[in-house]
Design an enzyme around this catalytic site. Structure first.
Site, mmCIF file in Angstrom:
data_model
loop_
_atom_site.group_PDB
_atom_site.id
_atom_site.type_symbol
_atom_site.label_atom_id
_atom_site.label_comp_id
_atom_site.label_asym_id
_atom_site.label_seq_id
_atom_site.Cartn_x
_atom_site.Cartn_y
_atom_site.Cartn_z
ATOM 1 N N ASP A 33 0.831 -1.182 0.005
ATOM 2 C CA ASP A 33 0.029 0.039 0.089
ATOM 3 C C ASP A 33 1.099 1.396 -0.095
ATOM 4 O OD1 ASP A 33 -1.998 -1.877 0.232
ATOM 5 O OD2 ASP A 33 -2.840 -0.943 1.875
ATOM 6 N N PHE A 36 2.358 1.901 -3.349
ATOM 7 C CA PHE A 36 1.326 2.513 -4.330
ATOM 8 C C PHE A 36 1.048 3.720 -3.925
ATOM 9 C CE2 PHE A 36 -3.146 3.348 -5.179
ATOM 10 C CZ PHE A 36 -3.114 2.541 -6.571
ATOM 11 N N ASP A 37 0.875 4.175 -2.646
ATOM 12 C CA ASP A 37 0.362 5.553 -2.133
ATOM 13 C C ASP A 37 1.541 6.689 -2.497
ATOM 14 O OD1 ASP A 37 -1.922 4.495 -0.999
ATOM 15 O OD2 ASP A 37 -1.173 4.350 0.954
ATOM 16 N N SER A 82 -13.072 6.673 -1.783
ATOM 17 C CA SER A 82 -12.047 6.306 -0.703
ATOM 18 C C SER A 82 -11.618 7.271 0.257
ATOM 19 C CB SER A 82 -10.908 6.027 -1.677
ATOM 20 O OG SER A 82 -10.021 5.336 -0.953
ATOM 21 N N LEU A 83 -10.652 6.880 0.748
ATOM 22 C CA LEU A 83 -10.141 7.946 2.041
ATOM 23 C C LEU A 83 -8.854 8.449 1.539
ATOM 24 C CD1 LEU A 83 -11.303 6.301 5.251
ATOM 25 C CD2 LEU A 83 -12.356 8.382 4.415
ATOM 26 N N GLU A 112 -12.009 5.475 14.499
ATOM 27 C CA GLU A 112 -12.563 3.840 14.308
ATOM 28 C C GLU A 112 -11.385 3.043 14.029
ATOM 29 O OE1 GLU A 112 -15.963 3.845 11.748
ATOM 30 O OE2 GLU A 112 -15.999 5.937 12.047
ATOM 31 N N LYS A 114 -9.485 0.677 11.170
ATOM 32 C CA LYS A 114 -9.787 0.613 9.693
ATOM 33 C C LYS A 114 -9.428 -0.885 9.311
ATOM 34 C CE LYS A 114 -7.474 2.496 5.612
ATOM 35 N NZ LYS A 114 -8.010 1.387 4.756
ATOM 36 N N ASP A 116 -9.253 -4.513 7.667
ATOM 37 C CA ASP A 116 -8.317 -4.506 6.368
ATOM 38 C C ASP A 116 -9.081 -5.768 5.505
ATOM 39 O OD1 ASP A 116 -6.392 -4.407 4.359
ATOM 40 O OD2 ASP A 116 -4.875 -5.460 5.620
ATOM 41 N N ARG A 135 -17.217 -1.858 -4.558
ATOM 42 C CA ARG A 135 -16.858 -0.678 -4.825
ATOM 43 C C ARG A 135 -16.802 -0.471 -6.264
ATOM 44 N NH1 ARG A 135 -13.611 2.628 -1.742
ATOM 45 N NH2 ARG A 135 -12.460 0.971 -0.696
ATOM 46 N N GLU A 171 -17.033 -3.003 5.821
ATOM 47 C CA GLU A 171 -15.743 -4.041 4.922
ATOM 48 C C GLU A 171 -15.974 -5.358 5.518
ATOM 49 O OE1 GLU A 171 -13.584 -1.634 3.854
ATOM 50 O OE2 GLU A 171 -11.847 -2.726 3.696
ATOM 51 N N TYR A 223 -19.422 0.733 8.773
ATOM 52 C CA TYR A 223 -18.879 1.798 9.311
ATOM 53 C C TYR A 223 -19.530 3.223 8.597
ATOM 54 C CZ TYR A 223 -15.917 0.947 5.110
ATOM 55 O OH TYR A 223 -15.379 0.499 3.918
ATOM 56 N N LYS A 286 -12.762 10.695 11.383
ATOM 57 C CA LYS A 286 -13.918 11.227 10.844
ATOM 58 C C LYS A 286 -14.640 12.481 11.657
ATOM 59 C CE LYS A 286 -15.231 6.984 8.793
ATOM 60 N NZ LYS A 286 -16.343 5.724 9.096
ATOM 61 N N LYS A 310 -2.505 5.065 8.337
ATOM 62 C CA LYS A 310 -2.126 3.729 8.262
ATOM 63 C C LYS A 310 -1.063 3.310 9.203
ATOM 64 C CE LYS A 310 -3.812 2.237 4.158
ATOM 65 N NZ LYS A 310 -3.568 1.887 2.480
ATOM 66 N N CYS A 404 29.563 -28.846 -2.061
ATOM 67 C CA CYS A 404 29.720 -27.523 -2.528
ATOM 68 C C CYS A 404 28.697 -27.636 -3.773
ATOM 69 C CB CYS A 404 30.938 -27.113 -3.095
ATOM 70 S SG CYS A 404 30.823 -25.417 -3.620
ATOM 71 N N CYS A 407 30.758 -26.529 -7.063
ATOM 72 C CA CYS A 407 32.193 -27.290 -7.535
ATOM 73 C C CYS A 407 32.073 -28.796 -7.056
ATOM 74 C CB CYS A 407 33.494 -26.640 -7.399
ATOM 75 S SG CYS A 407 33.662 -26.711 -5.450
ATOM 76 N N CYS A 422 33.590 -24.890 1.659
ATOM 77 C CA CYS A 422 34.154 -25.556 0.604
ATOM 78 C C CYS A 422 35.627 -25.042 0.723
ATOM 79 C CB CYS A 422 33.508 -24.830 -0.687
ATOM 80 S SG CYS A 422 34.411 -25.792 -2.136
ATOM 81 N N CYS A 428 37.082 -23.355 -7.170
ATOM 82 C CA CYS A 428 35.630 -23.190 -7.007
ATOM 83 C C CYS A 428 35.276 -21.623 -7.503
ATOM 84 C CB CYS A 428 35.247 -23.478 -5.438
ATOM 85 S SG CYS A 428 33.510 -23.004 -5.043
HETATM 86 S S1 IVH Z 1 -15.026 5.170 5.963
HETATM 87 C C1 IVH Z 1 -15.824 7.902 2.156
HETATM 88 N N1 IVH Z 1 -14.144 3.783 7.924
HETATM 89 O O1 IVH Z 1 -10.737 1.799 4.024
HETATM 90 C C2 IVH Z 1 -15.308 6.707 2.579
HETATM 91 N N2 IVH Z 1 -13.449 3.031 5.742
HETATM 92 O O2 IVH Z 1 -8.857 3.414 2.576
HETATM 93 C C3 IVH Z 1 -15.781 6.211 3.713
HETATM 94 N N3 IVH Z 1 -12.487 1.175 5.591
HETATM 95 O O3 IVH Z 1 -12.819 2.781 1.356
HETATM 96 C C4 IVH Z 1 -15.195 5.285 4.354
HETATM 97 N N4 IVH Z 1 -12.519 0.514 7.763
HETATM 98 O O4 IVH Z 1 -12.917 0.498 2.451
HETATM 99 C C5 IVH Z 1 -14.280 4.098 6.557
HETATM 100 N N5 IVH Z 1 -14.068 2.381 9.778
HETATM 101 C C6 IVH Z 1 -13.698 2.617 8.364
HETATM 102 C C7 IVH Z 1 -12.966 1.791 7.330
HETATM 103 C C8 IVH Z 1 -13.065 2.063 6.220
HETATM 104 C C9 IVH Z 1 -12.117 0.079 6.626
HETATM 105 C C10 IVH Z 1 -11.861 0.819 4.446
HETATM 106 C C11 IVH Z 1 -12.795 1.335 3.423
HETATM 107 C C12 IVH Z 1 -12.361 2.525 2.648
HETATM 108 C C13 IVH Z 1 -10.949 2.468 2.608
HETATM 109 C C14 IVH Z 1 -10.145 3.777 2.460
#
Ligand code: IVH
Length: 680
Positions: A33, A36-37, A82-83, A112, A114, A116, A135, A171, A223, A286, A310, A404, A407, A422, A428
């Protein structure tokens, strides 16, 4: 310049599209991740500066995956975004500042876990689960309702005072234990195990046969309630309601006032998360109040009112595919674990060192085992344990190799040493190439024009078998030599060839190496246990290669910090005719085989005198005294022998040393005597 930037944007865009596809659609990511990010951020920065080159379908403006062919595609009523995310405290605090600028500071945050797993949107009409959508690309997703209905914690019917129509998002994930059991079953039936619970949850929900899905133990937490703002005032409140309707909502949500409190929650979960029965990859923060969320609004792809912090993963588990054995320049054999590639702290890990036969025996690691991998201080990660619950029934005890791998010579293991060797030093190939590579390395002769696999070419062309051969090379022999090198990690192949410019650089580098000081030449010879510090000590003490080559065991151990193991290694090196021949040829080629006079030589009053310093002194520290001795041409030796010229004794000199000096008739002088000596 602009073409270069356009190319960069195009290639990053393409690359990110592929990774997005692997992550969301195939559920088989090949980068972390974090990687990627980072790439996404790089692309965003470039696009901001050069909007004219931005792809209209850039991954920076599209949420995630795309829809798969096998399911019905359905448009989301509300886009599934996404977030924004971060790995840093600083950026989290920046997020807080941004929010305060927009809405002041009278608001609350919710914190909250997150989860996975895999995002899902559930639609309930008149209390009945009517639709479950993935999604997808954020605008439209796959209809996986039948599969989702197999998940026990997701109710088909709501209870209590639920709205007529509501969408809840959350999730889907798999508990670690369930994941492990599922992998064991897969293995028993000859299927490849999944790398982690997230991938297996995502892979499962995309399966076509519902009966298969039902066999896999998935779970879910919701969530987000998408509904009328007026109906619920806050996010926390809406989730409370969802819980009352019978939906699975985590108990760990907390409402807090300040970003410091948010940080406290994050810190506590960074530790506690290991105790959870499922994986979380961070914390979601949030703004709690819906009308404030509304005021803050959205960017193209994520809400301004939320951010994901993260965590980094520190330990990964993966399968040991095989063990291979590498032969070093000294003939030592290193066992290497070849792993099913796994993401760990931002990089893909394919190998881990197993060090030696003792480590293998202690871990009792077997091919086929699921092993835990950690990154310590070393570059190569290490295996720290084995998940014995997942050991395949037919896993065989690992037996260390006897011959070895390069050789075929029978390996030896010396008394008290952990490594196997060896003994075929002169025949060798990796040992021969390794010695030359060591000779040209930076701390030795530093011939960097010969780096990057070129020694292999010279060896294969039978031009270089030892360091002295380098000094017989000429320009004409080098031009045109070439070889294709395959990078084992990436599988990429590269043609290395010596063009005129390269050949000239090599010749120049070899000539320049003739000025490298003696102690580095000595280090470059690659005598076992003679590292660069020991080489310096030996060079300073014996001054010339001749003196060192005829030194006795006693003379060697008498040198400060030279122990018996090093002394024996030096003796056996010079006992080999082959080594002496190489040294002779290097000398004839003009390499430095004598120590330079120390620049700061003050006088010669102690010229060649072997002096033992012992005890505690008043004017000088012991270290300074040793320096003074060298400045005046003397030599520091570690222990008293018949060859010692005198002992410089301070207070508290050990009685045994004093007795030895007396017995051998060696003069014992005081600090004052010494000062008088060097001053006069
Ligand atoms: S809130 C507008 N709350 O993480 C988006 N997402 O990297 C609101 N995820 O897209 C998402 N736990 O798939 C929210 N407590 C949580 C979450 C959560 C896992 C996932 C979700 C989201 C992604 C973002």
């Amino acid at each position: 310049m602009s073409a270069e930037i356009k190319n960069k944007i195009d290639s990053l865009t393409q690359e990110l599209k592929e990774h997005t596809y692997r992550y969301y659609v195939l559920a088989q990511p090949t980068i972390s991740d974090r990687e990627f990010d980072q790439k996404l951020k790089d692309l965003e920065t470039l696009e901001e500066a050069y909007p004219q080159y931005k792809d209209p379908n850039s991954p920076t403006s599209i949420v995630g995956g795309e829809v798969t062919k096998e399911f019905n595609t359905v448009r989301h009523d509300t886009p599934m975004l996404s977030l924004g995310n971060t790995y840093s405290k600083e950026e989290l605090y920046d997020f807080d500042q941004r929010i305060k600028k927009l809405i002041g500071d009278d608001f609350e945050y919710t914190c909250e876990l997150k989860f996975d797993g895999f995002a899902i949107g559930l639609k309930y009409r008149e209390g009945k689960l009517v639709q479950a959508l993935t999604r997808g690309d954020g605008v439209q997703g796959d209809d996986v309702t039948t599969n989702v209905k197999t998940i026990r914690s997701i109710p088909h019917l709501l209870v209590g005072n639920y709205p007529n129509e509501v969408e809840v998002r959350g999730e889907i994930f798999m508990h670690r234990k369930a994941f492990e059991k599922m992998n064991r079953d897969r293995e028993a039936s000859g299927e490849k195990p999944f790398a982690n619970p997230r991938n297996s949850a995502a892979g499962t929900i995309k399966m076509q046969e519902q009966t298969e899905v039902a066999k896999r133990p998935l779970d879910a937490f919701l969530y987000q309630v998408i509904g009328d703002e007026k109906e619920f005032r806050t996010h926390g409140g809406s989730l409370e309601k969802a819980r009352e309707w019978g939906l699975p909502v985590s108990n760990e949500l907390r409402t807090v006032k300040t970003i410091e409190d948010v940080w406290g929650y994050i810190e506590s979960w960074d530790e506690k998360r290991k105790e959870l029965s499922f994986d979380i990859d961070g914390i979601v923060v949030k703004v709690n109040n819906f009308s404030l969320q509304h005021d803050l609004g959205f960017t193209a792809k994520s809400p301004r009112w939320a951010i994901a912090y993260k965590f980094e993963t520190e330990r990964a588990s993966t399968r040991l595919e095989s063990i291979s054995y590498q032969v070093g320049r000294t003939g030592s054999i290193t066992p290497v674990a070849n792993l099913d590639p796994v993401l760990l702290l931002g990089t893909t890990v394919k190998r881990a060192s197993l060090h030696n036969a003792d480590v293998i025996a202690e871990l009792d690691v077997r091919v086929g085992d699921i092993v835990y991998v950690e990154k310590g201080g070393e570059i190569i990660p290490k295996i720290v344990g084995i998940n014995l619950d997942l050991r395949p029934q037919n896993a065989q005890t690992t037996e260390f190799i006897h011959v070895c791998p390069e050789c075929g010579t029978e390996l030896i293991r010396k008394e008290g040493e952990a490594a196997h060797y060896c003994p075929n030093e002169s025949g060798c190939p990796p040992q021969i190439k390794g010695r030359v590579e060591h000779f040209i390395s930076r701390k030795a002769l530093d011939i960097d024009s010969l780096g990057e696999g070129k020694i292999g070419i010279l060896y294969d062309s039978e031009l270089v078998k030892n360091p002295a051969d380098l000094y017989d090379l000429n320009f004409d022999q080098l031009v045109g030599l070439s070889k294709t090198i395959v990078n084992e990690e990436t599988g990429e192949s590269r043609l290395i060839s010596f063009r005129e410019k390269t050949a000239q650089k090599i010749v120049d580098g070899i000539v320049a190496s003739k000025n490298i000081p003696f102690h580095r030449v000595l280090y470059g010879l690659g005598i076992r246990f003679v590292g660069s510090t020991v080489a310096k000590k030996l060079a300073n003490h014996f001054k010339t290669i001749e003196a060192l080559s005829v030194a006795s065991f006693e003379e060697l151990v008498a040198v400060d910090e030279i122990g018996e193991k090093i002394a024996r290694s030096v003796l056996s090196f010079f006992a080999e005719d082959q080594n002496n021949d190489v040294i002779q040829r290097l000398k004839e080629a003009g390499l430095q085989m004598e120590a330079e006079k120390p620049e700061d030589l003050v006088s010669n009053v102690l010229d060649g005198k072997k002096i033992v310093v012992s005890g505690v002194f008043n004017t000088f520290s012991r270290g300074d005294l040793k320096k003074e001795i060298e400045k005046h041409g003397g030599k520091n030796v570690g222990s008293i022998s018949a060859k010692t010229d005198f002992v410089l004794a301070g207070e508290n000199m050990g009685p045994a040393k004093l007795a030895k000096a007396e017995k051998l008739g060696i003069a014992v002088i005081s600090e004052d005597d010494f000062i008088a000596m060097i001053n006069g």
